[in-house]
Design a protein around this motif. Structure first.
Motif, PDB file in Angstrom:
ATOM      1  N   VAL A  63       0.828  -1.208   0.000  1.00 16.19           N
ATOM      2  CA  VAL A  63       0.000   0.000   0.000  1.00 16.19           C
ATOM      3  C   VAL A  63       0.864   1.260   0.000  1.00 16.19           C
ATOM      4  CG1 VAL A  63      -1.694   1.298   1.362  1.00 16.19           C
ATOM      5  CG2 VAL A  63      -1.932  -1.170   1.103  1.00 16.19           C
ATOM      6  N   GLY A  64       2.112   1.135   0.451  1.00 12.53           N
ATOM      7  CA  GLY A  64       2.973   2.304   0.610  1.00 12.53           C
ATOM      8  C   GLY A  64       2.718   2.994   1.932  1.00 12.53           C
ATOM      9  N   PRO A  65       2.858   2.289   3.070  1.00 14.73           N
ATOM     10  CA  PRO A  65       2.545   2.869   4.384  1.00 14.73           C
ATOM     11  C   PRO A  65       3.356   4.120   4.671  1.00 14.73           C
ATOM     12  CG  PRO A  65       2.916   0.492   4.529  1.00 14.73           C
ATOM     13  CD  PRO A  65       3.365   0.909   3.163  1.00 14.73           C
ATOM     14  N   ASP A  66       2.694   5.113   5.223  1.00 19.10           N
ATOM     15  CA  ASP A  66       3.359   6.364   5.599  1.00 19.10           C
ATOM     16  C   ASP A  66       3.940   6.189   7.005  1.00 19.10           C
ATOM     17  OD1 ASP A  66       4.182   8.929   6.186  1.00 19.10           O
ATOM     18  OD2 ASP A  66       2.434   9.883   5.262  1.00 19.10           O
ATOM     19  N   ILE A  67       5.148   5.669   7.063  1.00 16.89           N
ATOM     20  CA  ILE A  67       5.780   5.364   8.341  1.00 16.89           C
ATOM     21  C   ILE A  67       6.141   6.645   9.096  1.00 16.89           C
ATOM     22  CG2 ILE A  67       7.703   4.203   9.473  1.00 16.89           C
ATOM     23  CD1 ILE A  67       5.718   2.322   8.124  1.00 16.89           C
ATOM     24  N   ALA A  68       6.600   7.650   8.378  1.00 19.07           N
ATOM     25  CA  ALA A  68       7.011   8.892   9.032  1.00 19.07           C
ATOM     26  C   ALA A  68       5.845   9.551   9.755  1.00 19.07           C
ATOM     27  CB  ALA A  68       7.613   9.847   8.006  1.00 19.07           C
ATOM     28  N   ALA A  69       4.696   9.595   9.101  1.00 20.50           N
ATOM     29  CA  ALA A  69       3.514  10.192   9.733  1.00 20.50           C
ATOM     30  C   ALA A  69       3.079   9.384  10.943  1.00 20.50           C
ATOM     31  CB  ALA A  69       2.370  10.282   8.721  1.00 20.50           C
ATOM     32  N   ALA A  70       3.158   8.059  10.834  1.00 20.59           N
ATOM     33  CA  ALA A  70       2.781   7.207  11.956  1.00 20.59           C
ATOM     34  C   ALA A  70       3.707   7.428  13.141  1.00 20.59           C
ATOM     35  CB  ALA A  70       2.810   5.743  11.525  1.00 20.59           C
ATOM     36  N   ALA A  71       5.004   7.492  12.895  1.00 16.52           N
ATOM     37  CA  ALA A  71       5.963   7.700  13.977  1.00 16.52           C
ATOM     38  C   ALA A  71       5.729   9.044  14.662  1.00 16.52           C
ATOM     39  CB  ALA A  71       7.383   7.610  13.438  1.00 16.52           C
ATOM     40  N   ALA A  72       5.459  10.073  13.864  1.00 20.22           N
ATOM     41  CA  ALA A  72       5.233  11.399  14.436  1.00 20.22           C
ATOM     42  C   ALA A  72       3.989  11.424  15.317  1.00 20.22           C
ATOM     43  CB  ALA A  72       5.105  12.429  13.319  1.00 20.22           C
ATOM     44  N   ALA A  73       2.975  10.658  14.918  1.00 22.41           N
ATOM     45  CA  ALA A  73       1.713  10.664  15.664  1.00 22.41           C
ATOM     46  C   ALA A  73       1.731   9.729  16.860  1.00 22.41           C
ATOM     47  CB  ALA A  73       0.564  10.278  14.725  1.00 22.41           C
ATOM     48  N   LEU A  74       2.372   8.572  16.729  1.00 21.99           N
ATOM     49  CA  LEU A  74       2.233   7.530  17.738  1.00 21.99           C
ATOM     50  C   LEU A  74       3.387   7.450  18.735  1.00 21.99           C
ATOM     51  CD1 LEU A  74       0.780   4.598  15.570  1.00 21.99           C
ATOM     52  CD2 LEU A  74      -0.441   6.372  16.851  1.00 21.99           C
ATOM     53  N   ALA A  75       4.611   7.661  18.272  1.00 23.10           N
ATOM     54  CA  ALA A  75       5.763   7.500  19.167  1.00 23.10           C
ATOM     55  C   ALA A  75       5.661   8.372  20.424  1.00 23.10           C
ATOM     56  CB  ALA A  75       7.057   7.788  18.413  1.00 23.10           C
ATOM     57  N   PRO A  76       5.235   9.644  20.321  1.00 30.15           N
ATOM     58  CA  PRO A  76       5.147  10.456  21.540  1.00 30.15           C
ATOM     59  C   PRO A  76       4.120   9.927  22.543  1.00 30.15           C
ATOM     60  CG  PRO A  76       5.154  11.846  19.578  1.00 30.15           C
ATOM     61  CD  PRO A  76       4.959  10.449  19.100  1.00 30.15           C
ATOM     62  N   LEU A  77       3.175   9.114  22.079  1.00 32.45           N
ATOM     63  CA  LEU A  77       2.145   8.581  22.972  1.00 32.45           C
ATOM     64  C   LEU A  77       2.651   7.401  23.808  1.00 32.45           C
ATOM     65  CD1 LEU A  77      -0.934   8.565  20.542  1.00 32.45           C
ATOM     66  CD2 LEU A  77      -0.198  10.380  22.103  1.00 32.45           C
ATOM     67  N   VAL A  78       3.717   6.748  23.320  1.00 35.97           N
ATOM     68  CA  VAL A  78       4.223   5.551  23.994  1.00 35.97           C
ATOM     69  C   VAL A  78       5.176   5.979  25.104  1.00 35.97           C
ATOM     70  CG1 VAL A  78       5.319   3.302  23.698  1.00 35.97           C
ATOM     71  CG2 VAL A  78       3.966   4.270  21.841  1.00 35.97           C
ATOM     72  N   THR A  79       4.592   6.390  26.197  1.00 37.31           N
ATOM     73  CA  THR A  79       5.359   6.867  27.344  1.00 37.31           C
ATOM     74  C   THR A  79       5.547   5.749  28.368  1.00 37.31           C
ATOM     75  OG1 THR A  79       3.357   7.556  28.500  1.00 37.31           O
ATOM     76  CG2 THR A  79       4.402   9.175  27.033  1.00 37.31           C
ATOM     77  N   GLU A  80       6.446   5.980  29.297  1.00 38.35           N
ATOM     78  CA  GLU A  80       6.652   5.015  30.383  1.00 38.35           C
ATOM     79  C   GLU A  80       5.368   4.822  31.181  1.00 38.35           C
ATOM     80  OE1 GLU A  80       9.550   4.409  34.299  1.00 38.35           O
ATOM     81  OE2 GLU A  80       9.959   5.983  32.841  1.00 38.35           O
ATOM     82  N   GLU A  81       4.647   5.912  31.399  1.00 40.69           N
ATOM     83  CA  GLU A  81       3.402   5.828  32.164  1.00 40.69           C
ATOM     84  C   GLU A  81       2.371   4.959  31.444  1.00 40.69           C
ATOM     85  OE1 GLU A  81       0.049   8.805  34.170  1.00 40.69           O
ATOM     86  OE2 GLU A  81       1.442   9.570  32.647  1.00 40.69           O
ATOM     87  N   LEU A  82       2.197   5.182  30.139  1.00 43.85           N
ATOM     88  CA  LEU A  82       1.228   4.393  29.383  1.00 43.85           C
ATOM     89  C   LEU A  82       1.601   2.920  29.378  1.00 43.85           C
ATOM     90  CD1 LEU A  82      -0.590   5.187  26.128  1.00 43.85           C
ATOM     91  CD2 LEU A  82       0.789   3.118  26.212  1.00 43.85           C
ATOM     92  N   LEU A  83       2.865   2.611  29.135  1.00 46.19           N
ATOM     93  CA  LEU A  83       3.297   1.216  29.086  1.00 46.19           C
ATOM     94  C   LEU A  83       3.147   0.547  30.449  1.00 46.19           C
ATOM     95  CD1 LEU A  83       6.473   1.598  26.855  1.00 46.19           C
ATOM     96  CD2 LEU A  83       4.314   0.511  26.207  1.00 46.19           C
ATOM     97  N   THR A  84       3.383   1.288  31.507  1.00 50.22           N
ATOM     98  CA  THR A  84       3.209   0.743  32.851  1.00 50.22           C
ATOM     99  C   THR A  84       1.746   0.390  33.102  1.00 50.22           C
ATOM    100  OG1 THR A  84       5.091   1.998  33.692  1.00 50.22           O
ATOM    101  CG2 THR A  84       3.507   1.185  35.314  1.00 50.22           C
ATOM    102  N   GLU A  85       0.844   1.245  32.647  1.00 49.63           N
ATOM    103  CA  GLU A  85      -0.586   0.980  32.802  1.00 49.63           C
ATOM    104  C   GLU A  85      -1.005  -0.235  31.988  1.00 49.63           C
ATOM    105  OE1 GLU A  85      -2.464   4.579  31.616  1.00 49.63           O
ATOM    106  OE2 GLU A  85      -1.828   5.713  33.393  1.00 49.63           O
ATOM    107  N   VAL A  86      -0.475  -0.362  30.781  1.00 50.02           N
ATOM    108  CA  VAL A  86      -0.812  -1.498  29.928  1.00 50.02           C
ATOM    109  C   VAL A  86      -0.316  -2.805  30.546  1.00 50.02           C
ATOM    110  CG1 VAL A  86      -0.221  -2.585  27.728  1.00 50.02           C
ATOM    111  CG2 VAL A  86      -0.982  -0.202  27.769  1.00 50.02           C
ATOM    112  N   ALA A  87       0.921  -2.804  31.015  1.00 47.35           N
ATOM    113  CA  ALA A  87       1.485  -4.015  31.613  1.00 47.35           C
ATOM    114  C   ALA A  87       0.750  -4.416  32.877  1.00 47.35           C
ATOM    115  CB  ALA A  87       2.969  -3.798  31.909  1.00 47.35           C
ATOM    116  N   ALA A  88       0.177  -3.448  33.565  1.00 41.26           N
ATOM    117  CA  ALA A  88      -0.559  -3.742  34.794  1.00 41.26           C
ATOM    118  C   ALA A  88      -1.827  -4.538  34.528  1.00 41.26           C
ATOM    119  CB  ALA A  88      -0.898  -2.437  35.523  1.00 41.26           C
ATOM    120  N   ASP A  89      -2.299  -4.555  33.286  1.00 39.91           N
ATOM    121  CA  ASP A  89      -3.515  -5.293  32.944  1.00 39.91           C
ATOM    122  C   ASP A  89      -3.290  -6.797  32.832  1.00 39.91           C
ATOM    123  OD1 ASP A  89      -5.172  -3.080  32.893  1.00 39.91           O
ATOM    124  OD2 ASP A  89      -4.846  -2.670  30.769  1.00 39.91           O
ATOM    125  N   VAL A  90      -2.035  -7.228  32.823  1.00 38.46           N
ATOM    126  CA  VAL A  90      -1.749  -8.668  32.741  1.00 38.46           C
ATOM    127  C   VAL A  90      -1.963  -9.294  34.114  1.00 38.46           C
ATOM    128  CG1 VAL A  90      -0.052 -10.431  32.174  1.00 38.46           C
ATOM    129  CG2 VAL A  90      -0.046  -8.245  30.929  1.00 38.46           C
TER     130      VAL A  90
END
Length: 279
Positions: free
Chosen positions: A184-211
């Motif tokens: 499809v020609g994925p727009d990786i740069a746009a995805a990284a700009a939008a998503l990478a800042p959201l993947v914080t230590e706090e968010l990942l800690t909350e996600v891991a706590a669900d296990v």
């Protein structure tokens, strides 16, 4: 934490997957695709499903809702299939359920167009979690109510099968040449700009706590379940910032798993067709 329900009826097995998931009904009147702790892949498959599924939801990717399902093995006594009976007997206790999407169909690139922006978000996410199981042969995506849904994340985060090498895994590249959405020609740069800042230590800690704790206990090299959760957080956090720089979509010469040329060509024009048909 994930909502907990109790399985009340085993409906039917789903034989498309190697782990033999099944459709069950629960005491909340919901219907779920259930993955079992007694399956051959073990509880780490369920850990991966929870961490990756919840992370995808937090990144606003569509994943069926996850629940914990309490299973009484007696529910399988009337099951005529011996293999299914044995699986149910081995899976008493807490298992994982994913909301069943009635009427959904498997992703077909010739029937459903994915634009480069959405494709880029999916590929970037798969690179983050090192998903090796979303190829054109086995997309592990569904189309439901006209939208793309991601399923089956058990074969991700391969490093949790070898924790001593986990930190090295954080720096490894991701080969997306076989990805179902690569043509499809994925727009990786746009995805990284939008998503990478959201993947914080706090968010990942909350996600891991669900296990659930019982899927994490007795892991060699870790003194507690919280210590193990922290290890998941550290690897994903280390990958998030720069993984977009290490995504490769160059086809490997004569690779048998590459899509045939006619499919690649057709996929390449689908997003433009969709746009031109809009009114």
């Amino acid at each position: 934490m994930l909502e907990e329900v109790v399985a009340t009826r085993y409906v039917t097995p789903l034989r498309e997957g190697g782990s033999l998931p099944g459709i069950v009904e629960a005491d909340d009147l919901g219907t779920y695709v259930m993955k079992f702790t007694g399956a051959g892949q073990g509880r780490k498959t369920l850990v991966a499903e929870v961490i990756c599924g919840r992370l995808a939801q937090r990144l606003r990717l569509r994943v069926p809702e996850l629940v914990q399902i309490e299973l009484d093995p007696v529910i399988g006594l009337g099951e005529p299939d011996q293999e299914v009976q044995e699986l149910l007997k081995a899976s008493g206790g807490l298992n994982l359920g994913m909301d069943y999407l009635p009427g959904s169909i498997g992703f077909d690139p010739l029937a459903y167009a994915v634009d480069p922006v959405e494709a880029g978000r999916v590929v970037w996410f798969d690179a983050l979690i090192n998903n090796v199981d979303r190829s054109w042969r086995n997309p592990n995506m569904l189309v439901w109510h006209g939208e793309l849904w991601l399923i089956d994340h058990g074969a991700t985060m391969i490093w949790h099968h070898n924790w001593p090498g986990a930190q090295g895994a954080a720096a490894k590249a991701y080969n997306a040449s076989d990805h179902a959405l690569a043509p499809v020609g994925p727009d990786i740069a746009a995805a990284a700009a939008a998503l990478a800042p959201l993947v914080t230590e706090e968010l990942l800690t909350e996600v891991a706590a669900d296990v659930p704790d019982e899927w994490l206990v007795d892991e060699p090299g870790f003194g507690s379940t919280d210590e193990l959760r922290r290890a998941y957080v550290e690897v994903l956090l280390a990958r998030a910032g720069t993984i977009h720089e290490r995504i490769s979509m160059e086809a490997v010469a004569k690779a048998p798993s590459q899509p045939p040329g006619w499919l690649a060509d057709r996929l390449a024009v689908r997003p433009r067709e969709k746009k031109s048909d809009s009114r």
